[in-house]
Design an enzyme around this catalytic site. Structure first.
Site, short mmCIF file in Angstrom:
data_model
loop_
_atom_site.label_atom_id
_atom_site.label_comp_id
_atom_site.label_asym_id
_atom_site.label_seq_id
_atom_site.Cartn_x
_atom_site.Cartn_y
_atom_site.Cartn_z
N HIS A 36 -3.96 -8.00 -1.97
CA HIS A 36 -2.47 -8.00 -1.98
C HIS A 36 -1.81 -6.73 -1.66
O HIS A 36 -2.39 -5.62 -1.52
CB HIS A 36 -1.84 -8.32 -3.47
N HIS A 38 0.75 -4.26 -3.31
CA HIS A 38 1.22 -3.97 -4.52
C HIS A 38 2.41 -3.07 -4.38
O HIS A 38 2.83 -2.48 -3.55
CB HIS A 38 0.11 -3.35 -5.60
N HIS A 54 1.78 -7.03 -8.02
CA HIS A 54 2.11 -7.49 -6.62
C HIS A 54 3.41 -7.35 -6.17
O HIS A 54 4.56 -7.44 -7.22
CB HIS A 54 1.76 -8.86 -6.71
N HIS A 62 3.17 -15.99 -8.57
CA HIS A 62 2.17 -15.71 -7.77
C HIS A 62 1.77 -16.94 -7.08
O HIS A 62 1.55 -18.17 -7.41
CB HIS A 62 1.02 -15.27 -8.68
N HIS A 71 4.52 -14.48 -4.21
CA HIS A 71 4.92 -13.08 -4.10
C HIS A 71 4.97 -12.62 -2.67
O HIS A 71 3.97 -13.03 -1.92
CB HIS A 71 4.06 -12.17 -5.06
N ASP A 74 1.25 -11.51 -1.43
CA ASP A 74 -0.07 -11.96 -1.54
C ASP A 74 -0.31 -12.44 -0.32
O ASP A 74 0.11 -13.12 0.49
CB ASP A 74 0.51 -13.39 -2.28
N HIS A 113 -9.48 -6.44 -4.76
CA HIS A 113 -9.87 -6.74 -6.28
C HIS A 113 -11.31 -7.14 -6.16
O HIS A 113 -12.09 -7.48 -5.13
CB HIS A 113 -9.00 -7.95 -6.85
N ARG A 130 -9.52 -4.02 -9.92
CA ARG A 130 -9.10 -3.37 -8.58
C ARG A 130 -10.11 -2.39 -7.92
O ARG A 130 -10.55 -1.43 -8.75
CB ARG A 130 -7.72 -2.60 -8.51
ZN ZN Z 1 0.78 -12.22 -6.57
CU CU Z 2 -3.59 -7.02 -6.00
#
Ligand code: ZN
Ligand code: CU
Length: 137
Positions: A36, A38, A54, A62, A71, A74, A113, A130
């Protein structure tokens, strides 16, 4: 901290979004990994919590690339090969570059992740910890 992930992503503004192209290495092999943008371009915390949630200027739920609601940040899961390398080539629809607006990716962070994002679970797809973080400059 303790992460062996390296890589480089190149961002280009295109019609309707931002094209993200690059390669990453040092990933867990043969895995799908949540990925993602962030909200904060700050990877200083050992667990990358400093990058925040995110990127979500639209206050959405999400989701994923194929869901109607998501998001802004994403992205599709990374898919690593048997050597822990992954290629990235995806367009983040709705994102912008260097326009200073709410969807601008500059000074945000890319985060990988430890496991797959299901693109359904809230608030972050159940993708776990993460394992890599990089700031967009
Ligand atoms: Zn998200
Ligand atoms: Cu993430």
């Amino acid at each position: 901290s303790g992460s062996s992930v390296q890589g480089e992503l190149h961002l280009t503004a295109v019609d309707g979004g931002v094209l993200i192209v690059g390669e990453m290495s040092g990933l867990p092999p043969a895995a799908e990994l949540g990925f993602h943008v962030h909200a904060f371009g700050d990877c200083s915390a050992p667990d990358a919590s400093s990058a925040g949630a995110h990127l979500n200027p639209g206050q959405s739920a999400h989701g994923g690339p194929a869901t109607p609601v998501r998001h802004l940040g994403d992205l599709p899961n990374l898919a690593s090969d048997l050597s822990g390398n992954a290629k990235v080539e995806t367009t983040l629809t709705g994102a912008t570059l260097r326009d200073g607006g709410p969807n601008d990716l500059v000074a945000k962070a890319f985060v990988v992740h430890e496991r797959r994002d299901d693109h359904v679970s809230q608030p972050a797809g159940d993708a776990g910890a993460r394992i890599a973080c990089g700031v967009v400059r």
